[in-house]
Design an enzyme around this catalytic site. Structure first.
Site, short mmCIF file in Angstrom:
data_model
loop_
_atom_site.label_atom_id
_atom_site.label_comp_id
_atom_site.label_asym_id
_atom_site.label_seq_id
_atom_site.Cartn_x
_atom_site.Cartn_y
_atom_site.Cartn_z
N ASP A 44 -8.16 9.99 2.70
CA ASP A 44 -8.23 8.90 1.63
C ASP A 44 -8.14 7.53 1.90
OD1 ASP A 44 -8.50 11.40 0.43
OD2 ASP A 44 -6.76 11.22 -0.74
N ASP A 74 -6.88 9.58 9.35
CA ASP A 74 -6.34 9.96 7.84
C ASP A 74 -7.58 10.18 6.88
OD1 ASP A 74 -4.74 9.36 5.48
OD2 ASP A 74 -5.70 7.49 5.11
N ASP A 116 -5.45 3.74 7.01
CA ASP A 116 -5.59 2.42 6.10
C ASP A 116 -4.35 2.07 5.84
OD1 ASP A 116 -5.40 4.67 4.20
OD2 ASP A 116 -5.96 3.16 2.94
#
Length: 237
Positions: A27, A25, A183
């Site tokens: 951001d 991922d 995240d």
């Protein structure tokens, strides 16, 4: 280097397959882009005569693309046409505001260099719009990834596995030999849907309790722990 084994090697008989690819991922995982998102989002809200939002509020809106961000950032009673115009303005203004305040998380450039040096194939899959993904990865983490994708007509938002499966194919490997690192619970769900090993990171934008509840194979609090996980799969294969 702290690593929590939430459910290690629990699916796809992962202990018998050495990992040869890691997809990330963006951001909240590789880059801390929140400061730029706050500046740009509030600039668009002001321009459209909407009230500004706090950093914490905008943080709670990120992770599902620009449309979801703007629909949550505007007041609840906003006209849909006005919201669509604000979202379009956000995309138009992105090149002007860009990523001046963005930074890689500590240790990220180093572990990416190390993984690539070990011959591990690297990719990026984000829910950020594709042009923004290409732009910011090129600026901060160039020449590292064999496949880079953001949301577009051909890449649906996670947790749909289509984008992750396409990225894996482009890297020349298979889901059983891939780790996806993110995240958010949505990242973990995308991993499950694609049949890959799921690593959650605790330094990102999402609540640790929700990340635990998504039941990743591992949760790491230090990027360097990822090197150990990749090595561990090689030793167990």
């Amino acid at each position: 280097m702290e690593t929590e084994h939430a459910n290690p090697f629990a699916h796809n008989d992962a202990s018998s397959r050495a990992v040869d690819a890691v997809v990330f991922d963006l951001d909240g995982t590789l880059l801390d882009t929140l400061p730029d998102l706050v500046v740009l989002t509030n600039a668009v809200l002001r321009e459209c005569d909407f009230p500004e939002r706090t950093s914490d509020e905008i943080l709670s809106f990120v992770g599902n693309g620009v449309r979801a961000l703007m629909y949550q950032a505007v007041p609840d009673d906003s006209d849909e046409v006005a919201v669509e115009e604000a979202m379009q303005r956000w995309k138009e203004q992105y090149p002007y505001y860009g990523h001046k305040l963005t930074e890689p998380y500590p240790g990220i450039p180093e572990i990416l260099d190390e993984l690539k040096g070990r011959g591990v194939k690297l990719g990026v899959l984000s829910n950020k719009f594709d042009a923004g993904v290409q732009d910011v990865v090129g600026a901060y983490l160039p020449d590292l990834f064999g496949a880079i994708h953001g949301e577009c007509a051909e890449i649906p938002r996670k947790p749909d596995p289509a984008g992750l499966l396409r990225t894996i194919r482009e890297l020349g490997t298979v889901p059983e030999r891939t780790i996806y690192v993110g995240d958010s619970p949505g990242d973990i769900a995308a991993s499950r849907n694609a049949g890959v090993l799921a690593v959650g990171v605790s330094w990102g934008y999402h609540d640790a309790e929700h990340l635990h509840a998504a039941n990743p194979d591992w949760i790491i609090s230090d990027p360097y722990a990822l090197l150990d996980l990749v090595q561990q799969t090689a030793m167990l294969s």
